[in-house]
Design a protein around this motif. Structure first.
Motif, PDB file in Angstrom:
ATOM      1  N   SER A   1       0.825  -1.209   0.000  1.00 44.85           N
ATOM      2  CA  SER A   1       0.000   0.000   0.000  1.00 44.85           C
ATOM      3  C   SER A   1       0.852   1.249   0.000  1.00 44.85           C
ATOM      4  N   GLU A   2       2.043   1.206   0.646  1.00 48.00           N
ATOM      5  CA  GLU A   2       2.921   2.373   0.638  1.00 48.00           C
ATOM      6  C   GLU A   2       3.499   2.622  -0.744  1.00 48.00           C
ATOM      7  N   GLU A   3       3.666   1.560  -1.514  1.00 44.85           N
ATOM      8  CA  GLU A   3       4.232   1.727  -2.844  1.00 44.85           C
ATOM      9  C   GLU A   3       3.221   2.336  -3.834  1.00 44.85           C
ATOM     10  N   LEU A   4       1.920   2.192  -3.554  1.00 42.86           N
ATOM     11  CA  LEU A   4       0.912   2.750  -4.447  1.00 42.86           C
ATOM     12  C   LEU A   4       0.892   4.269  -4.357  1.00 42.86           C
ATOM     13  N   LYS A   5       0.777   4.934  -5.503  1.00 43.24           N
ATOM     14  CA  LYS A   5       0.762   6.392  -5.550  1.00 43.24           C
ATOM     15  C   LYS A   5      -0.555   6.871  -6.150  1.00 43.24           C
ATOM     16  N   LYS A   6      -1.008   7.975  -5.673  1.00 45.35           N
ATOM     17  CA  LYS A   6      -2.259   8.562  -6.125  1.00 45.35           C
ATOM     18  C   LYS A   6      -2.005   9.420  -7.364  1.00 45.35           C
ATOM     19  N   ALA A   7      -2.700   9.055  -8.458  1.00 45.02           N
ATOM     20  CA  ALA A   7      -2.588   9.840  -9.691  1.00 45.02           C
ATOM     21  C   ALA A   7      -3.483  11.059  -9.573  1.00 45.02           C
ATOM     22  N   VAL A   8      -2.887  12.228  -9.619  1.00 43.98           N
ATOM     23  CA  VAL A   8      -3.621  13.464  -9.393  1.00 43.98           C
ATOM     24  C   VAL A   8      -3.498  14.344 -10.625  1.00 43.98           C
ATOM     25  N   ARG A   9      -4.628  14.893 -11.040  1.00 47.07           N
ATOM     26  CA  ARG A   9      -4.626  15.896 -12.108  1.00 47.07           C
ATOM     27  C   ARG A   9      -5.228  17.150 -11.521  1.00 47.07           C
ATOM     28  N   ARG A  10      -4.400  18.115 -11.231  1.00 42.07           N
ATOM     29  CA  ARG A  10      -4.813  19.287 -10.468  1.00 42.07           C
ATOM     30  C   ARG A  10      -5.110  20.467 -11.388  1.00 42.07           C
ATOM     31  N   HIS A  11      -5.991  21.307 -10.891  1.00 44.86           N
ATOM     32  CA  HIS A  11      -6.322  22.549 -11.569  1.00 44.86           C
ATOM     33  C   HIS A  11      -5.268  23.592 -11.225  1.00 44.86           C
ATOM     34  N   GLU A  12      -5.190  24.637 -12.033  1.00 47.18           N
ATOM     35  CA  GLU A  12      -4.216  25.695 -11.777  1.00 47.18           C
ATOM     36  C   GLU A  12      -4.436  26.314 -10.404  1.00 47.18           C
ATOM     37  N   TYR A  13      -5.683  26.431 -10.004  1.00 44.77           N
ATOM     38  CA  TYR A  13      -5.974  27.035  -8.714  1.00 44.77           C
ATOM     39  C   TYR A  13      -5.381  26.215  -7.579  1.00 44.77           C
ATOM     40  N   GLU A  14      -5.340  24.895  -7.703  1.00 40.25           N
ATOM     41  CA  GLU A  14      -4.763  24.038  -6.673  1.00 40.25           C
ATOM     42  C   GLU A  14      -3.269  24.299  -6.524  1.00 40.25           C
ATOM     43  N   PHE A  15      -2.581  24.469  -7.639  1.00 43.37           N
ATOM     44  CA  PHE A  15      -1.145  24.763  -7.571  1.00 43.37           C
ATOM     45  C   PHE A  15      -0.899  26.137  -6.944  1.00 43.37           C
ATOM     46  N   LEU A  16      -1.753  27.104  -7.289  1.00 47.02           N
ATOM     47  CA  LEU A  16      -1.587  28.432  -6.707  1.00 47.02           C
ATOM     48  C   LEU A  16      -1.851  28.401  -5.199  1.00 47.02           C
ATOM     49  N   ARG A  17      -2.808  27.612  -4.782  1.00 44.94           N
ATOM     50  CA  ARG A  17      -3.096  27.533  -3.356  1.00 44.94           C
ATOM     51  C   ARG A  17      -1.961  26.860  -2.602  1.00 44.94           C
ATOM     52  N   LYS A  18      -1.342  25.849  -3.199  1.00 46.18           N
ATOM     53  CA  LYS A  18      -0.215  25.182  -2.562  1.00 46.18           C
ATOM     54  C   LYS A  18       1.015  26.073  -2.513  1.00 46.18           C
TER      55      LYS A  18
END
Length: 1326
Positions: A80-97
């Motif tokens: 389970s630790e080896e599994l990674k979450k595939a994420v497709r983020r919006h521009e707003y998510e990157f700006l918030r981070k």
């Protein structure tokens, strides 16, 4: 199965652990978030309810397989630790981070506050100004993502922009403004400029500039969208919005976000706020463009849908036909109380298809039909047999009408022949009225669009399986006039055949299911207005389709109800039986009870209770109110049994109901808790006055305009004043002169010609005045021309007045148009009663630069942009114009066209056809184009030398280094052999034209042939479009396919630098030497061959072929310069009266066993040596003496042409021997007179005719000797012997049939279709 369950449980366990881990990480992240982040979260939750929201998509994909069921929990945790979450983020998510939320708060307004400012259009909330400079404040938020203050500020601007663009109130306010003030720009594509002409529906909106979308009318946008899909138009919605008080809405909303102060600090922050608003508006407007386009399309489709329903409503709203009053007739057969009979006649579009008539009884059944095979023929025609046959059909129709006694006669509106049939029937009815005392029977015409669909529908075929289509059309028309609603419902079935009717030209752009539902809704409205008699529906199945449209039923319940009534063999006597006997549910009963009518009068004596109100539209729930109204109107006391008697009495005297105060009654019912029943009570009173009165519009006979549209298949949208159409000229119309006009006629004499002219028909070839009067007395003068009669494609006749024929004055229409020719005209006036139109063909009207005739263009039409595109197209056309100079060359095969037009002309020509055209290389060159095969032509360059002037034909013609005397010699000696050689390959059995030089296709084909017989060496020929005149020879000796080229020349076939006389010789040599490649083969690349020309028949015409009188008239009236040029061109055609190639003797140039096409002399070339003879003849060459033949008459046969040294020295044209200029007018007159004087004799240049002791050599029916003489020792022009066998090559096909004579290249002018005088090409362009 257990293993699969375990795998699933393991996957679930691992995914749950991953979720737990993600939750822990989310908790840690949430602890670091501040209040600003929580506000953004709340805002994002609100955005989910809006249609334009910013979504953060997170997709998690887990793919795992566990093979070992005994794996430990620790191993599962590691996986389970080896599994990674595939994420497709919006521009707003990157700006918030990036952690710049704090910087966005310094802009001074939240998105909600800005939205309220925007909605109210004033600053409800003031901006909270930051005390620090923006650049200095941004330094606090520098991190790994935002490495500089500038990047931090840019990120903050974009983040605020996304917040504003996602705020629902902001989007709503901007949406309202954009939809109200958006404009549209329409511009055609290059293809649309050509395709969208004045006949196109988008012509009036072809160019639109800044048209508000709110001004789009009806189906305009769906037409624009359709043209956009066809790539004919380009549409652009505006990016900007007009403000409330200024021209820019964007500037106005920026002011609602600015701080109203003057300082560098405020200016810097205001600039950032303005950039954020710009970014937000850009996002919102792009989204609104898509939304607006969708909304406009939906509105346009709704408009089309409404028009479709309106047209169906107009068809369904017509009541059954009212045949009139037949109560005066003694016989019961004429009574119409229960219905009327119809005699319906239908016919096809062709005369050879028999017409049919059918008698439809009062119940809609066919009681008898009649076949009328000669109904469309004319009674007064020239063919007596047809007239007698037509009389027989009329007699049989008369007997049919007398026997069946129809109340009305219907004729299908198939074509204009319907009018003739109606006239015949009207005459029959009049005769019956006078002779048999028949009542008046009306004859009506019915549009047969519905009948044509019904006869081809599944229901129509099943109902009348053995009937022909025309008879089914007659039945449909008869039933339609009885009840249109019932007949249109025949198309309402599971096959959705109703959609085959044409309701609107754009109905195909609609969703077909939505269209069908809307049309069915129209049926529901009309059917429930009229009501349905279930007992009649069970008795007559063709009316059952109406039951499905009763409110509350539908197709399934309707079929079940009809089926139940038929199975129980029980009729419906009252509405309560629907529940008691047929088990109808209460909800369905409440919905449908009021629309099911029962004919209580037809029930007679029944054991069941008969409710009189069941024959009305009154719902059972209101029966008590109806009874009370009847009792109150009759002032009965409330005694037992009185309400039923009151109803029966009030139905006989309904006028007593008008004394009731229904408003007081409605108030009483409202007080009792029944609600407002005012409308219901008034409806009850109206229904008791007229039980189930038909509210449909009475039938009306078609008006003149409607009759015109029915018979011509036209409509106001397709046929209107100002439309440009193409017509066929039928004849010329003259006005015959009256007697007094003839007496006062004043013929005019032409002083130049001395001839007299008729003042009426303008004929001007009368040598004496007396002949003009004889012309009058004999009645030969047709009179003054007043116009021309034309015919349109839809069969309508038209008339063009002579004043509307041209902008110039026209006295003789025959000079402008030809009979049976096609011309373009505009419609000036439409006369529906006469089925005729007035037309104009004037150039000014056709161009219509003033917009007098064309449809009115849109108010926002951009004329300047259209003019700009027209100028661009004109410049392109001018650039594309060929650079060749037009030539005046009198030859049958000459055309003043360019390369592209020549190849287009050759598309429909036969193989070997020739066109001679000007060359782009200059006036001293010509080009000959000849057709090798389909879509492949060769173009030969001809160089001219010894030209007298720029326009004349050179005395010597050169193709490469080969010299020719005239164009006919080039055709006969150069092109025709090449065409014949090309045909040998085209007719060869292994020729594959479809491959078109594709090496890949050839290799695939040869390999397949090789598989069939591995010992063979398959080969094939195919053409090359890029190498005209060359054919690719592909063969497969072993594994690799080899491709070589065979060139077509006049001597034969050139292959590997070796010329073969015939294809048979080539193939024989190839099969023996295919392994021996020539040394130069690998180095030589096949190039473009020079083109050759097939023979077109006839040499360059000379002055000898023109009538002397014509020359004299032309010489007197012609411009001297033109006369000089044309005379020079005609006189300097090299050796125009002699045979080319007749000076030398050598080896034959076309000696092979294949029968080449012989050189066919034209009417202008009486002397010509054939280049191929059946015997071993030889063609003379320059430099050797031709064998002579001594005979009387001084003439020369084709083989007796003198050598150049023996020719007399002639002075150059245009000068006399004394060196003085020549007066060509006098010379032409003298020449013509000399020509006429010597017409009976023969000069030395003419071929001797029969009877002069000498004949032109021809092939006789006997065999020929080597000298070319026949048995009578006379010299004749060689001809092929039709009785002697010809030699044909089968080319390895022993069963090949002889080649047809049709394969001989056609000529434009051959001796069989030319006049005795020769080619009649005009001397000058009139």
């Amino acid at each position: 199965m257990d293993g699969e369950k375990n795998d699933e449980s393991d996957n679930k366990g691992s995914s749950e652990e991953i979720k737990d881990k993600e939750n822990e990480q989310n908790k840690e992240n949430e602890e670091n978030k501040d209040e600003g982040n929580e506000q953004i979260k709340d805002k994002e939750k609100d955005e989910e309810t809006e249609e334009e929201e910013v979504e953060t998509e997170v997709e998690t994909e887990i793919e795992e397989e566990i093979d070992d069921e005994l794996a430990t929990n620790a191993e599962q945790e590691e996986r389970s630790e080896e599994l990674k979450k595939a994420v497709r983020r919006h521009e707003y998510e990157f700006l918030r981070k990036a952690g710049i939320e704090g910087l966005t708060k310094q802009f001074g307004l939240t998105p909600e506050q800005f939205g309220e400012n925007l909605r109210d259009n004033y600053q409800r909330y003031d901006v909270d100004q930051c005390e620090e400079l923006a650049s200095k404040e941004a330094e606090k938020y520098i991190n790994k993502i935002c490495t500089t203050p500038e990047r931090a500020l840019e990120a903050a601007v974009r983040m605020v922009g996304w917040q504003l663009a996602s705020e629902p109130l902001v989007r709503k306010t901007v949406r309202e403004a954009y939809f109200e003030r958006c404009t549209i720009l329409v511009k055609p594509t290059p293809n649309g400029i050509k395709m969208i002409d004045e006949q196109h529906p988008c012509h009036s909106i072809k160019y639109l500039s800044d048209k508000p979308v709110t001004d789009l009318q009806g189906e305009q946008f769906i037409r624009i969208k359709s043209a956009l899909e066809d790539k004919n138009l380009v549409i652009t919605l505006s990016d900007t919005i007009i403000g409330n008080t200024t021209i820019s809405y964007l500037d106005e909303i920026k002011q609602l976000y600015y701080k109203d102060e003057f300082s560098n600090l405020v200016k810097e922050w205001n600039d950032l706020r303005g950039r954020a608003v710009d970014f937000a508006m850009k996002i919102i407007v792009n989204d609104l463009k898509r939304e607006l386009t969708s909304r406009l399309l939906i509105e346009a489709k709704d408009c089309v849908l409404e028009q479709c329903c309106t047209k169906l409503y107009n068809w369904l709203k017509t009541a059954p036909y009212n045949p009139g009053d037949f109560s005066d007739e003694d016989e019961d057969d004429w009574h119409t109380s229960s219905g009327f009979r119809v005699f319906s006649i239908a016919f096809g579009p062709e005369m050879d298809i028999a017409a049919f008539g059918a008698c439809i009884d009062i119940d809609g059944d066919v009681c008898e039909y009649i076949r009328l095979p000669h109904l469309l023929k004319r009674k007064n025609g020239y063919n007596e047999r047809n007239a007698l046959a037509k009389e027989d059909d009329i007699r049989r129709m008369t007997d049919f009408i007398m026997r069946r006694k129809p109340h009305v006669i219907v004729v299908s509106g198939e074509s204009r022949d319907s009018i003739m049939i109606m006239e015949d029937l009207v005459q029959i009815c009049k005769d019956l009225e006078e002779q048999e005392q028949f009542p008046k029977i009306n004859v009506e015409l019915m549009d047969n669009d519905l009948a044509r669909l019904y006869c081809q529908s599944k229901k129509g075929i099943n109902d009348f399986l053995d009937y022909p289509d025309i008879l089914r059309q007659a039945i449909s028309n008869g039933r339609r006039i009885q009840d249109p609603l019932v007949e249109f419902s025949q198309l309402c079935n599971s096959d959705e055949e109703l959609l085959n009717l044409r309701f609107h030209s754009l109905q195909d752009q609609l969703n077909q299911q939505e269209l069908l539902e809307a049309l069915y809704t129209e049926f529901v409205n009309r059917v429930n207005e009229v009501g349905v008699d279930l007992n009649r529906a069970c008795a007559y199945p063709y009316t059952q389709n109406l039951v499905q449209f009763i409110c509350g039923l539908g197709p399934r319940k309707a079929n079940l109800l009809i089926k139940s009534m038929k199975q129980n063999n029980q009729r419906l006597e009252n509405r309560n039986q629907l529940v008691v006997n047929f088990h109808m549910g209460p909800k369905v009963f409440i919905n449908c009870a009021g629309f099911i009518k029962i004919d209580t009068n037809a029930l007679g004596d029944s054991d069941n209770y008969i409710e009189v109100l069941d024959s009305t539209r009154i719902h059972p729930e209101a029966y008590d109110w109806a009874r009370k109204m009847a009792v109150d109107a009759l002032e009965y006391e409330d005694e037992e049994g009185k309400p039923a008697e009151a109803l029966e009495e009030i139905l006989e005297e309904p006028e007593k109901l008008s004394e009731l105060d229904l408003e007081a009654f409605a108030t009483e019912l409202q007080n009792q808790g029944f609600g407002k029943k005012n409308t219901t009570l008034y409806d009850i009173r109206h229904e008791l006055n007229h039980r189930y009165k038909d509210f449909r519009v009475p039938y009306k006979s078609p008006s003149a305009e409607e009759l015109f549209n029915i018979l011509t298949r036209e409509s106001p949208e397709t046929f209107y004043v100002g439309k440009m159409v193409q017509v066929t000229v039928i004849n010329f119309v003259h006005r015959k002169p009256r007697g007094d006009q003839l007496d006062n006629a004043n013929p005019v004499r032409n002083e130049d010609t001395g001839l007299w002219q008729c003042p009426f028909c303008l004929k001007n070839d009368f040598p004496e005045l007396s002949e003009v009067w004889n012309h009058f007395d004999a009645g030969d003068c047709p009179g003054q021309a007043i116009g021309i009669r034309v015919r349109l494609d839809n069969g309508i006749s038209g008339f063009i007045n002579i004043k509307n024929l041209s902008d110039k004055t026209v006295t003789n229409p025959a000079e402008r148009v030809k009979r049976n020719g096609l011309i373009f005209v505009r419609i000036m006036k439409i006369d529906p009663e006469k089925f005729s139109v007035d037309l104009t063909s004037r150039t000014s009207d056709l161009q219509d630069k003033d917009g007098k005739w064309r449809a009115q263009k849109d108010a926002y039409y951009d004329h300047s942009l259209e003019e700009k595109d027209l100028n661009v197209n004109k410049s392109k056309i001018e650039k594309k114009k060929s650079t060749y100079q037009k030539r005046v060359i009198a030859h049958a095969g000459f055309r003043n066209i360019d390369f592209n037009d020549a190849e287009k002309t050759m598309i429909n020509s036969e193989q070997g056809e020739v066109i001679i055209r000007p060359s782009s290389k200059g006036p001293d060159h010509l080009t000959v184009t000849w057709k090798v095969t389909d879509n492949i032509c060769q173009h030969i360059d001809i160089r001219e030398t010894d030209k007298q002037n720029e326009f004349s034909l050179g005395a010597k013609l050169w193709i490469g280094n080969e010299e020719f005397e005239d164009l006919d010699e080039i055709i006969a000696r150069h092109v025709n052999p090449m065409a014949a050689n090309a045909r040998q390959i085209l007719e060869y059995k292994y020729y594959k034209e479809s491959f078109q030089g594709s090496k890949e296709k050839a290799a695939e084909y040869l390999k397949e042939e090789k598989k069939k017989n591995s010992k063979s060496i398959p080969y094939m020929f195919m053409p090359r479009k890029d190498l005209p005149g060359k054919f690719m020879l592909s063969y497969l000796p072993r594994v690799k396919v080899i491709h070589e080229y065979v060139s077509i020349t006049q001597e034969g076939f050139k292959f590997r630098n070796k010329v073969h006389a015939s294809l048979q010789h080539l193939l024989k040599w190839f099969k023996a030497n295919f392994r021996l490649l020539s040394s130069g083969m690998g180095r030589n690349t096949p190039g473009m061959m020079s083109s050759r020309t097939p023979y077109m028949g006839g040499t360059t015409p000379n002055m000898m072929s023109v009538d002397a009188n014509t020359i004299q008239k032309v010489a007197q009236n012609m411009n001297p310069n033109m006369l000089h040029n044309l005379s020079a061109a005609a006189s300097t055609t090299p050796y125009g009266a002699h045979t080319p190639g007749g000076y030398s003797q050598g080896t034959p140039y076309s000696v092979n066993s294949y029968a080449n096409t012989p050189y066919t002399p034209s009417g202008q070339t009486p002397f010509m040596t054939p280049y191929a003879t059946p015997g071993p003849s030889t063609t003379p060459r320059y430099g050797n003496q031709t064998p002579s033949y001594h005979g009387s008459g001084g003439g020369r046969t084709p083989s007796q042409r003198p050598v150049p040294s023996q020719l007399p020295n002639r002075p150059p044209p245009g000068h006399n021997p004394h060196g003085q200029p020549v007066d060509w007018n006098k010379e032409a007159v003298a020449w013509a007179q000399n020509r006429g004087a010597t017409s009976n004799g023969r000069d030395g240049r003419n071929t001797p005719r029969h009877g002069e002791g000498r004949t032109t050599p021809r092939y006789s029916d006997s065999k020929y000797n080597n000298s070319g003489y026949g048995e009578d020792r006379s010299r004749r022009t060689p001809r092929y012997d039709v009785n002697s066998p010809r030699q044909y090559h089968d080319y390895d096909n022993p069963r090949a049939t002889p080649r047809s004579s049709r394969s001989t290249p056609k000529t434009i002018h051959s001796p069989t279709n030319m006049s005795i005088g020769g080619d009649q090409t005009p001397l000058y362009d009139e």
